[in-house]
Design an enzyme around this catalytic site. Sequence first.
Site, PDB file in Angstrom:
ATOM      1  N   ASP A  14      25.785  54.435 -40.183  1.00  0.00           N
ATOM      2  CA  ASP A  14      24.592  55.175 -40.619  1.00  0.00           C
ATOM      3  C   ASP A  14      24.310  56.279 -39.607  1.00  0.00           C
ATOM      4  O   ASP A  14      23.365  56.200 -38.824  1.00  0.00           O
ATOM      5  CB  ASP A  14      23.411  54.214 -40.737  1.00  0.00           C
ATOM      6  CG  ASP A  14      22.137  54.904 -41.234  1.00  0.00           C
ATOM      7  OD1 ASP A  14      22.233  56.051 -41.704  1.00  0.00           O
ATOM      8  OD2 ASP A  14      21.062  54.278 -41.152  1.00  0.00           O
ATOM      9  N   CYS A  32      22.332  60.724 -44.568  1.00  0.00           N
ATOM     10  CA  CYS A  32      21.187  61.566 -44.913  1.00  0.00           C
ATOM     11  C   CYS A  32      21.605  63.024 -45.080  1.00  0.00           C
ATOM     12  O   CYS A  32      20.755  63.910 -45.103  1.00  0.00           O
ATOM     13  CB  CYS A  32      20.097  61.443 -43.856  1.00  0.00           C
ATOM     14  SG  CYS A  32      20.611  61.924 -42.191  1.00  0.00           S
ATOM     15  N   CYS A  90      -0.523  66.639 -56.680  1.00  0.00           N
ATOM     16  CA  CYS A  90      -1.318  66.814 -55.457  1.00  0.00           C
ATOM     17  C   CYS A  90      -1.966  68.186 -55.430  1.00  0.00           C
ATOM     18  O   CYS A  90      -1.306  69.196 -55.711  1.00  0.00           O
ATOM     19  CB  CYS A  90      -0.414  66.627 -54.237  1.00  0.00           C
ATOM     20  SG  CYS A  90      -1.250  66.883 -52.655  1.00  0.00           S
ATOM     21  N   CYS A 143       1.048  73.285 -49.165  1.00  0.00           N
ATOM     22  CA  CYS A 143       1.595  72.392 -48.155  1.00  0.00           C
ATOM     23  C   CYS A 143       3.118  72.448 -48.148  1.00  0.00           C
ATOM     24  O   CYS A 143       3.758  72.431 -49.210  1.00  0.00           O
ATOM     25  CB  CYS A 143       1.111  70.966 -48.402  1.00  0.00           C
ATOM     26  SG  CYS A 143       1.805  69.752 -47.260  1.00  0.00           S
TER      27      CYS A 143
END
Length: 408
Positions: A339, A365, A61, A67
């Site tokens: 979760d 996560c 990219c 970014c």
Amino acid sequence: MEQVMIERLGHQGDGIAQGADGTVFVPGALPGEVVEGEVAGDQMAAPRILTPSSMRVKAPCRHARSCGGCQLQHAREDFTESWKQQVVRNALSAHGLECDFRPCAISAPQTRRRAAFSATRTKKGALAGFHMKRSDVIISVPDCLLVDPALAAALPLVEELAVLGASRKGEISVLVTQSGSGLDVAVTGGKELDAQLQSDLAAIARAHGCARIAWGDEVALTRMPATQVMGRAEVVPPPGAFLQATPEGEAALLADVREIVGDAGHVVDLFAGCGTFALPLAENARVHAVEGDKAMTAALDKGWRMAKGLRHVTTEARDLFRNPLLPDELRRFEAAVIDPPRAGAEAQIAQLVEARIPRIAHVSCNPVTFARDAAALVGAGYTLDWLRVVDQFRWSTHVELVAAFTRP
């Protein structure tokens, strides 16, 4: 100027080296590389790479250097896969744990189905995109390789929303999600919603094919239901509700959860969201879905009631941090799915330990809190059978996983 050799990557993706005055963090560097640059405090902000790693590639990219959306575009995919697995291994090792790792499930480029864009007004209109690395400056990313092309094409929409509703001094956040009937948009940080703004938003929604636009805490307009498919059900989540980041990642997690649950006839789904796991599992089992957000449980319940061919699904809105399900409530289930958010599920895991449910599918996560919770399960007699890293956040340092726990 100082020369250092990169020893490893930190959790934020920076190279870590030992300099003359201690630890030095070097953005954009890889292990084994020799770099040179000025060190300010513990940062080498603009390194020059003298000896590149064989794991280094050209970032695909053109925005990669500036970014802040991606941290690891300069690394080969096999390096990133191995590094993310090692992050999990290290977290487990801190608790004396280890297990078999299945191959990573890696989402392809341009598959992220939701993105939170930042936008601000300018003298000539507005600017929308992502923040620069380590900065609150917004840069435009018109050809982002991370998000689905439909989201990349939504930047003009985000700019129009900023012109209408952002202050000159502040910025708005615009969460754009693909739905079955068009873009689902949720705006925060804007001015107060009034009749004129609502009228203007309706015109924007028509022009850009938006299914729904939420403004702050209100749904400003709904042109069509912003549906998400979950198994055989169609669900309309509340604005901004949690969803898995990519369809591929969700499918990988669901396939592993199905395997872990196996032929269990009665399943509890903890931190169930809008039904990502509960509704597909209901094709073969009765499911009790528990989630702290009432709007999400209501969406799940409606999706189940409108679907065909599913077994019975019950829902419960309950804060599982303060009021976890207790052993007497859990013992009727043959398998559990959990979760939790990044904080993990310490309180609920303690109750699962007492309930002795035979099978647990744990989705996480955050490797650190997962390892903490895994240690509690293993310490109580569970076996951590296997684990898979599911990389929905390609080129980032974010790590997600699914793991199988069983007990006799």
